[in-house]
Write a protein that holds these residues in place. Structure first.
Motif, mmCIF file in Angstrom:
data_model
loop_
_atom_site.group_PDB
_atom_site.id
_atom_site.type_symbol
_atom_site.label_atom_id
_atom_site.label_comp_id
_atom_site.label_asym_id
_atom_site.label_seq_id
_atom_site.Cartn_x
_atom_site.Cartn_y
_atom_site.Cartn_z
ATOM 1 N N VAL A 53 0.868 -1.187 0.000
ATOM 2 C CA VAL A 53 0.000 0.000 0.000
ATOM 3 C C VAL A 53 0.898 1.228 0.000
ATOM 4 O O VAL A 53 1.825 1.308 0.812
ATOM 5 C CB VAL A 53 -0.883 0.049 1.274
ATOM 6 N N GLN A 105 0.853 6.803 -6.449
ATOM 7 C CA GLN A 105 0.287 5.979 -7.531
ATOM 8 C C GLN A 105 1.412 5.443 -8.425
ATOM 9 O O GLN A 105 1.340 4.317 -8.926
ATOM 10 C CB GLN A 105 -0.693 6.831 -8.357
ATOM 11 N N VAL A 117 2.833 2.338 -6.867
ATOM 12 C CA VAL A 117 1.844 1.254 -6.986
ATOM 13 C C VAL A 117 1.862 0.699 -8.417
ATOM 14 O O VAL A 117 1.877 -0.523 -8.625
ATOM 15 C CB VAL A 117 0.434 1.781 -6.583
ATOM 16 N N ASN A 164 2.685 -3.110 -9.863
ATOM 17 C CA ASN A 164 1.662 -3.805 -10.651
ATOM 18 C C ASN A 164 2.092 -4.050 -12.094
ATOM 19 O O ASN A 164 1.384 -4.700 -12.864
ATOM 20 C CB ASN A 164 0.339 -3.036 -10.591
ATOM 21 N N ARG A 215 1.132 -7.702 -5.241
ATOM 22 C CA ARG A 215 0.424 -6.650 -5.967
ATOM 23 C C ARG A 215 0.495 -5.406 -5.106
ATOM 24 O O ARG A 215 0.978 -5.466 -3.967
ATOM 25 C CB ARG A 215 -1.025 -7.062 -6.266
ATOM 26 N N THR A 229 -1.564 -1.368 -4.151
ATOM 27 C CA THR A 229 -2.791 -0.579 -4.232
ATOM 28 C C THR A 229 -2.647 0.715 -3.436
ATOM 29 O O THR A 229 -1.802 0.795 -2.529
ATOM 30 C CB THR A 229 -4.001 -1.390 -3.698
ATOM 31 N N THR A 230 -3.475 1.710 -3.772
ATOM 32 C CA THR A 230 -3.571 2.903 -2.918
ATOM 33 C C THR A 230 -4.768 2.744 -1.971
ATOM 34 O O THR A 230 -4.982 3.583 -1.104
ATOM 35 C CB THR A 230 -3.763 4.188 -3.757
ATOM 36 N N ASP A 231 -5.539 1.690 -2.151
ATOM 37 C CA ASP A 231 -6.766 1.477 -1.371
ATOM 38 C C ASP A 231 -6.441 0.705 -0.092
ATOM 39 O O ASP A 231 -6.439 -0.532 -0.071
ATOM 40 C CB ASP A 231 -7.766 0.711 -2.252
ATOM 41 N N GLU A 278 -9.170 -2.003 1.347
ATOM 42 C CA GLU A 278 -9.198 -3.328 0.708
ATOM 43 C C GLU A 278 -7.997 -4.156 1.181
ATOM 44 O O GLU A 278 -8.120 -5.341 1.517
ATOM 45 C CB GLU A 278 -9.192 -3.092 -0.812
#
Ligand SMILES: NC(=O)c1ccc[n+]([C@@H]2O[C@H](COP(=O)([O-])OP(=O)(O)OC[C@H]3O[C@@H](n4cnc5c(N)ncnc54)[C@H](O)[C@@H]3O)[C@@H](O)[C@H]2O)c1
Length: 436
Positions: A29, A33, A36, A40, A65, A67-69, A72
């Protein structure tokens, strides 16, 4: 295990790839972006030997993987590792804003998550940060530390340039937590790594990076100052330090690494002064070497202040020489303490088995008569004369006789310990260690 890592910089990227290579499913995380996207696309976020191959391989195996989320990521993992930056703030302390932003993120998500969650702080932080982090998570989530989630301090020891090698060969795996089960579960993610797993208190784990890195900086500066002095004398500094490192008894060892009282004796103060004066004569600036005796004097003053703060007049000293097993009184820091306190009017007696023998046999008599005749008069022949009469007992030598006598002694005097005498004495109700 399913693991989320907050922060995809040097520490986070290496942990992401290496944990996945050891079989875990890891999601990174980051607020960036760009970082990330790098992950990815199967690319590392940093330039570091071997990490490109590991990230590509683990990405293709679908074990990593990014994510910025954060929601989740936290929902789908049982452990979150915090590896965000902790740069120096304007006042010299570490800036922990990024750390506490992550605490808020975790709090928000744990409010809705029912499964137990482990949070491991891998970043370098100030002692007390884990507890503060837990308080934020509790406040934001309404959940309970220890019941719904547990904090673990797990400092990273890798070095840039050899980060992957260091990750797979840690000198130790250090884990501090209030909760044994959480500590053991976190330790299990490193099962494949060599090196001792050390489980300890949270604050001990938290301060270790400060201690290690400060010592590493001190080693480099010491070697550089020795190098500068040697160079001015046309002595090969590398030969000197290579030989220095061959002594694994006193130089590269745990010897002399016990916090306690000041050094003394006939050699350390004399030879340090000699080297300081030599550097001065050569116009070589050596502030590390120059400040060693200043630190030592501060330790002597600390003991004087500690004794004075007891507000008691009758003081008994166990040990006068500079260390146990010797009658050598030259440059004994206890002599300085006693002389200072005598000047302030304290009532003092001293018991020292070895000095006592030398007084009787005449071996050290000349020194005693010439240098400290006033202290000689304060010496008693029996340890019980000290124990029974005095309000403060200062333990200056780690002699078995002192430990055994103090352990079985029932009295009200305050014990001030300069040598970390054994456990039985440290349990006494009115006991004070110099720096423990
Ligand atoms: N670099 C080293 O060699 C090294 C070694 C051991 C320990 N450490 C310690 O580890 C920590 C991380 O160091 P680093 O060099 O990897 O830092 P870094 O600056 O390379 O990376 C930190 C990352 O955290 C991200 N970040 C900031 N706030 C975030 C948030 N709220 N959520 C998610 N991501 C966030 C940043 O975007 C950045 O990508 C520091 O405390 C450092 O002192 C570093």
């Amino acid at each position: 295990m399913n693991i989320s890592i907050f922060g995809l910089g040097y520490v986070g990227c290496v942990s992401l790839g290496c944990l996945a290579k050891n079989g875990h499913n890891v999601v990174g995380v980051d607020v960036s972006q760009t970082k990330v996207n790098q992950i990815n696309n199967g690319l590392p976020t940093i330039i570091e030997k071997d990490i490109d191959v590991i990230i590509k391989e683990q990405f293709e195996a679908q074990r990593i993987r990014a994510t910025t989320d954060f929601k989740e990521a936290i929902f789908n993992t049982e452990i979150s590792i915090v590896a965000v930056g902790t740069p120096t703030g304007p006042n010299g302390h570490l800036n922990l804003d990024y750390i506490f932003n992550v605490a808020n993120n975790l709090g928000e998500v744990l409010k809705e998550k029912n499964d137990f969650h482990i949070i491991a702080i891998r970043s370098t932080v100030m002692p007390g940060t884990s507890d503060k982090f837990a308080a934020i998570v509790e406040e934001v989530s309404g959940k309970k530390h220890g019941k719904d989630f547990a904090m673990v301090s797990n400092p990273e020891f890798l070095r840039e340039g050899t980060a992957v090698k260091d990750y797979y060969n840690p000198p130790i795996t250090l884990i501090g937590s209030h909760f044994r089960d959480a500590a053991t579960k976190l330790a299990s993610i490193y099962d494949q790594l060599p090196g001792e797993v050390v489980l300890t208190d949270v604050k001990v784990a938290e301060i270790m990076k400060y201690v290690n890195n400060t010592y590493h900086a001190l080693k480099i500066s010491f070697a550089n100052e020795i190098g500068n002095i040697c160079n001015a004398l046309q002595i090969d500094s590398h030969s000197v330090m290579d030989i220095f490192c061959k002594d694994k008894e006193l130089n590269i060892s745990n010897y002399y690494f016990k916090p306690g009282f000041a050094y003394g004796g006939s050699c350390l103060p004399k030879d340090l002064k000699g080297l300081q004066t030599l550097a001065h004569d050569l116009y070589i600036k050596a502030p590390v070497i120059e400040s060693i005796d200043k630190t030592n004097n501060i330790q002597i003053q600390r003991v004087i202040d500690l004794i004075v703060s007891q507000k008691k007049q009758k003081l008994g000293f166990l040990g006068l020489s500079f260390k146990a097993g010797t009658d050598d009184l030259r440059n004994s820091p206890a002599v300085v303490v006693i002389e200072t306190l005598l000047g302030k009017g304290y009532d003092i007696s001293i018991y020292d088995k070895n000095v006592q023998v030398s007084r009787l046999t005449g071996t050290n008599k000349e020194y005693i008569d010439a240098h400290i005749p006033h202290l000689s008069k304060l010496m008693v022949n029996d340890i019980h004369e000290i124990m029974d009469k005095y309000e403060v007992i200062v333990v200056n030598n780690n002699e078995k006789e002192y430990a055994d006598t103090l352990a079985t002694w029932i009295g009200t005097a305050t014990i001030i310990d300069l040598v970390r005498i054994d456990e039985r004495v440290r349990q006494k109700p009115v006991y004070k260690g110099i720096n423990w």
